[in-house]
Scaffold this motif. Sequence first.
Motif, mmCIF file in Angstrom:
data_model
loop_
_atom_site.group_PDB
_atom_site.id
_atom_site.type_symbol
_atom_site.label_atom_id
_atom_site.label_comp_id
_atom_site.label_asym_id
_atom_site.label_seq_id
_atom_site.Cartn_x
_atom_site.Cartn_y
_atom_site.Cartn_z
ATOM 1 N N THR A 119 -0.652 -49.099 -19.923
ATOM 2 C CA THR A 119 -1.017 -49.479 -18.562
ATOM 3 C C THR A 119 -1.870 -48.356 -18.000
ATOM 4 O OG1 THR A 119 1.029 -50.719 -18.214
ATOM 5 C CG2 THR A 119 -0.161 -50.020 -16.248
ATOM 6 N N GLU A 301 -6.452 -51.448 -11.896
ATOM 7 C CA GLU A 301 -7.192 -52.644 -12.355
ATOM 8 C C GLU A 301 -8.609 -52.288 -12.778
ATOM 9 O OE1 GLU A 301 -3.737 -53.844 -10.216
ATOM 10 O OE2 GLU A 301 -5.371 -52.535 -9.533
ATOM 11 N N GLU A 302 -9.258 -51.427 -11.986
ATOM 12 C CA GLU A 302 -10.624 -50.995 -12.337
ATOM 13 C C GLU A 302 -10.620 -50.216 -13.652
ATOM 14 O OE1 GLU A 302 -12.372 -50.528 -7.769
ATOM 15 O OE2 GLU A 302 -11.422 -48.824 -8.769
ATOM 16 N N THR A 305 -10.255 -52.684 -16.523
ATOM 17 C CA THR A 305 -11.527 -53.394 -16.755
ATOM 18 C C THR A 305 -12.520 -52.488 -17.477
ATOM 19 O OG1 THR A 305 -11.204 -54.763 -14.792
ATOM 20 C CG2 THR A 305 -13.466 -54.574 -15.604
#
Length: 326
Positions: A119, A301-302, A305
């Motif tokens: 993560t 999240e960035e 990605t």
Amino acid sequence: MHSRIKHATALAVAALMLAPAVSLAQNYPNKAVTMIVPYPPGGATDIIGRVLAQKLSERLGQQFVVDNRSGAGGNIGAQVVASAKPDGYTLLMGAMTSHSINATLQKDTAKFSLERDFTPISIVGTVPLVLVVNPSVPATTLKEFIALAKAKPGEMTYASSGNGSPQHLTAEQFKLATRTDMVHIPYKGSGPAMIDLMGGQVKSMIETVPAAVTYVKSGKLRAIMVTTKQRVESLPDVPTSAEAGMPGFEAVSIFGLAAPAGTPRPVIDKLNAELKTILAMPDVKAKLLEQGAYATHTTPEEAATRIHNEVAMWAKVIKDANVKVE
């Protein structure tokens, strides 16, 4: 009425489930945290990791201890974190560009998936790359360099810090984009490659700015372009790839902090918020810049990605250029 009771019950259950995670984040960390750097001491990943570990220790009141677990191109240390308990007490300080390349080049030997088993917490730094040539090469612009390489296919040589390194893969990406035929000369590290490049035994190289900047400023190497959207502070006169005539050609080495997959979101968020503060500190920015890295902060999240895009981009380069691990 019945549906209201069901809805209230569902909310109560959700609150009960959330409570331990929130409590965990409030109490986190209540013991030492291990930050694994999967490379030897002294390199950029290690130094960036130590800067962040010191600041996290100061701000969170528990020791963040750097543990160097080098070997197998970073895979050994990454594997330790991938299989660690997902509680926020074992973290990976990784060179995410190298890990992204390994995800394809070493997928048969790596016992983990970069995207599935981690993560991401945040990207913490980016290092720009620069195309440099020996001063004897009769090219001062990108257009001239490409024309020279095309005029004599198979004669223009380029060095790298090793087979499968970001420098090697970026040069292969450059060859694909420009349809040039250049010969790869791999070295064991940037140091030996730079010595031979300055000596003229090899003609060109795409290298990290920090490794090349001193030699460019002293005139021992000529810089053709940086592989970034903006010009680089330490090489202000060197055009970007877009300015030089290659819009869309971008490559930087990225560094990031990650936890094992399944680490509670409140813990990830707490670390991310601390990193946002730390990476904005002038002394941290200065220490990272000494390594040629620009302090960078992203949301989880960035970061995910960015890593996903890196894995996909390098997988395509490896396939299209037919790069093999030697």
